[in-house]
Scaffold this motif. Structure first.
Motif, PDB file in Angstrom:
ATOM      1  N   ASP A   1       0.875  -1.358   0.091  1.00  0.00           N
ATOM      2  CA  ASP A   1      -0.049   0.073   0.100  1.00  0.00           C
ATOM      3  C   ASP A   1       0.916   1.277   0.098  1.00  0.00           C
ATOM      4  OD1 ASP A   1      -2.137  -1.633   0.148  1.00  0.00           O
ATOM      5  OD2 ASP A   1      -2.687  -1.483   2.141  1.00  0.00           O
TER       6      ASP A   1
ATOM      7  N   SER B   1      -9.767   1.865  -9.048  1.00  0.00           N
ATOM      8  CA  SER B   1     -10.490   1.464  -7.594  1.00  0.00           C
ATOM      9  C   SER B   1      -9.694   0.468  -6.686  1.00  0.00           C
ATOM     10  CB  SER B   1     -11.891   0.487  -7.990  1.00  0.00           C
ATOM     11  OG  SER B   1     -11.585  -0.515  -8.771  1.00  0.00           O
TER      12      SER B   1
ATOM     13  N   SER C   1      -7.128   3.207  -4.891  1.00  0.00           N
ATOM     14  CA  SER C   1      -8.074   3.934  -4.141  1.00  0.00           C
ATOM     15  C   SER C   1      -8.277   3.054  -3.002  1.00  0.00           C
ATOM     16  CB  SER C   1      -9.327   4.147  -4.850  1.00  0.00           C
ATOM     17  OG  SER C   1     -10.168   5.203  -3.868  1.00  0.00           O
ATOM     18  N   ARG C   2      -8.642   1.710  -2.722  1.00  0.00           N
ATOM     19  CA  ARG C   2      -8.590   1.020  -1.610  1.00  0.00           C
ATOM     20  C   ARG C   2      -7.544   1.025  -1.062  1.00  0.00           C
ATOM     21  NH1 ARG C   2     -12.244  -1.722  -5.057  1.00  0.00           N
ATOM     22  NH2 ARG C   2     -10.758  -3.432  -5.449  1.00  0.00           N
TER      23      ARG C   2
ATOM     24  N   ILE D   1      -5.067   2.768  -0.776  1.00  0.00           N
ATOM     25  CA  ILE D   1      -4.640   4.329  -0.119  1.00  0.00           C
ATOM     26  C   ILE D   1      -5.642   4.410   1.128  1.00  0.00           C
ATOM     27  CG2 ILE D   1      -4.593   6.769  -0.201  1.00  0.00           C
ATOM     28  CD1 ILE D   1      -3.305   6.486  -3.025  1.00  0.00           C
ATOM     29  N   THR D   2      -6.635   4.060   1.138  1.00  0.00           N
ATOM     30  CA  THR D   2      -7.605   4.022   2.250  1.00  0.00           C
ATOM     31  C   THR D   2      -7.218   3.018   3.284  1.00  0.00           C
ATOM     32  OG1 THR D   2      -9.586   4.830   0.519  1.00  0.00           O
ATOM     33  CG2 THR D   2     -10.227   4.045   2.685  1.00  0.00           C
ATOM     34  N   ARG D   3      -6.799   2.239   2.733  1.00  0.00           N
ATOM     35  CA  ARG D   3      -6.257   1.091   3.927  1.00  0.00           C
ATOM     36  C   ARG D   3      -5.046   1.771   4.535  1.00  0.00           C
ATOM     37  NH1 ARG D   3      -7.045  -3.026   0.180  1.00  0.00           N
ATOM     38  NH2 ARG D   3      -4.585  -2.728  -0.228  1.00  0.00           N
TER      39      ARG D   3
ATOM     40  N   GLU E   1      -4.360   5.143   4.776  1.00  0.00           N
ATOM     41  CA  GLU E   1      -4.742   6.237   5.708  1.00  0.00           C
ATOM     42  C   GLU E   1      -5.568   5.835   7.015  1.00  0.00           C
ATOM     43  OE1 GLU E   1      -5.416   9.766   2.386  1.00  0.00           O
ATOM     44  OE2 GLU E   1      -7.165   8.108   2.810  1.00  0.00           O
ATOM     45  N   THR E   2      -6.131   4.612   6.981  1.00  0.00           N
ATOM     46  CA  THR E   2      -6.861   4.154   8.176  1.00  0.00           C
ATOM     47  C   THR E   2      -5.747   3.544   8.983  1.00  0.00           C
ATOM     48  OG1 THR E   2      -8.743   3.508   6.767  1.00  0.00           O
ATOM     49  CG2 THR E   2      -8.580   2.356   8.964  1.00  0.00           C
TER      50      THR E   2
ATOM     51  N   GLN F   1      -4.810  11.681   6.953  1.00  0.00           N
ATOM     52  CA  GLN F   1      -5.500  11.728   5.583  1.00  0.00           C
ATOM     53  C   GLN F   1      -3.934  12.122   4.914  1.00  0.00           C
ATOM     54  OE1 GLN F   1      -8.232  14.899   4.715  1.00  0.00           O
ATOM     55  NE2 GLN F   1      -8.370  14.109   2.386  1.00  0.00           N
TER      56      GLN F   1
ATOM     57  N   ARG G   1      -5.532  14.758  -0.543  1.00  0.00           N
ATOM     58  CA  ARG G   1      -6.715  15.440  -0.749  1.00  0.00           C
ATOM     59  C   ARG G   1      -7.313  14.852  -2.269  1.00  0.00           C
ATOM     60  NH1 ARG G   1      -3.684  19.393   0.961  1.00  0.00           N
ATOM     61  NH2 ARG G   1      -3.974  20.177   3.239  1.00  0.00           N
ATOM     62  N   ARG G   2      -8.480  14.320  -2.390  1.00  0.00           N
ATOM     63  CA  ARG G   2      -8.939  13.913  -3.639  1.00  0.00           C
ATOM     64  C   ARG G   2     -10.208  14.803  -4.023  1.00  0.00           C
ATOM     65  NH1 ARG G   2      -8.432   9.691   0.072  1.00  0.00           N
ATOM     66  NH2 ARG G   2      -7.298   7.891  -0.844  1.00  0.00           N
TER      67      ARG G   2
END
Length: 314
Positions: free
Chosen positions: A10, A35, A38-39, A41-43, A45-46, A51, A54-55
């Motif tokens: 990631d 997609s 995106s998932r 990067i979300t993982r 960030e979590t 964050q 900025r998207r």
């Protein structure tokens, strides 16, 4: 017990997205879909609790936390690259990639010969070259190195001078036949001169001349002027539209080919510096260090277009 660094994929995705500038471009580079990235990067960030990006519908931007994490992550991956090369033995060929930004003058007329020598020595190093007159943000845009012209401001970047590039005045043979050759700096005022407007200031760049042992900054005026790409004044001069100032490393071949002649050679002697720069807090890879050493060692100015009457470079 779970693996501590099972999220490195990631992290690499995050770096690639920033360097490519969009999810779509990064997906092409990584042979996947936006997609999926995106998932990832979300993982990430979590996991970090902050964050990173900025998207918006048009662009991606780094947060302050994202900028700091990007810099440290790149440094960590550079350490891994160095460790792999070290464990493979000192006799192994240097490998890796270097992202380099250069201005058009250097990129088209000076760098090719320097890169040819470097590539012959290190064929497994990939140089990703961007030729642009825009001053890139090394950290935010993912560049390892950049070559810049002039005296560098105190930006916190590390600079290593490559050379002081001699300047000269050029015109096409047809222009000289039509308008004659100026015999002094003062006579330039009666000629068609080709000014360049500096993008950073919106002002005409003065010509760096030397007259009777004194440095003279002479401001050219003319019906035509160029902005953004300084190579435009050379193109106009070669078309017979006037006199321009440029670097010896551009003029040399043009004069040898008979496409241009040097003008007012007695006023030469001034130079402009080129330097290679990099971010001080980012650990340079072995490939980047080797490229810096190669550029600094080889970028020695050769004889000018009028070598028989050229003054020594100061």
């Amino acid at each position: 017990m779970g693996r501590r660094f099972d999220h490195l994929g990631d992290v690499e995705t995050f770096i690639t997205v920033v360097e490519k500038g969009s999810m779509t471009a990064a997906a092409v580079a990584l042979a996947t879909t936006p997609s999926v990235l995106s998932r990832a990067i979300t993982r990430l960030e979590t996991r970090l609790g902050v964050q990173l990006l900025r998207r918006t519908t048009r662009r991606l931007g780094l947060t302050e936390e994202g900028r700091a994490y990007l810099e440290q992550s790149r440094a960590a991956f550079a350490l891994i690259d160095d460790a792999e090369r070290a464990i493979q033995g000192q006799g192994g060929a240097l490998a890796g990639s270097v992202r380099l930004s250069v201005p058009t003058t250097y990129g088209h007329h000076r760098l090719p010969a320097l890169l040819q020598r470097f590539s012959a020595q290190h064929p497994q190093v990939r140089v990703e070259l961007s030729i642009t007159n825009r001053n890139v943000d090394l950290v935010a845009e993912g560049y390892d190195l950049a070559i810049r012209l002039g005296q560098l401001p105190d930006s916190g970047l590390v600079a290593r001078k490559l050379e002081d590039a001699p300047m000269c005045l050029l015109a096409a043979p047809g222009y000289i036949e039509r308008a004659g050759a100026p015999g002094s700096v003062a006579e330039l005022a009666s000629h068609s001169c080709l000014p360049f407007v500096m993008p950073s200031t919106g002002r005409v760049s003065p010509w760096l001349l030397r007259e009777q042992g004194r440095d003279v900054d002479w401001l050219p005026h003319g019906a035509l002027q160029v902005s953004d790409d300084v190579l435009g004044v050379v193109s106009l001069a070669l078309s017979g539209l006037g006199i321009c100032q440029t670097y010896d490393f551009i003029a040399r071949d043009l004069v040898a080919q008979g496409r241009a002649v040097e003008v007012l050679a007695q006023a030469r002697g001034r130079t402009r510096p080129f330097s290679v720069i990099y971010a001080p807090h980012r650990r340079l890879s072995s490939a980047s260090r080797a490229l810096i050493d190669s550029l600094a060692g080889n970028a020695q100015p050769g004889p000018g277009p009028g070598a028989s009457h050229a003054n020594p470079t100061p």
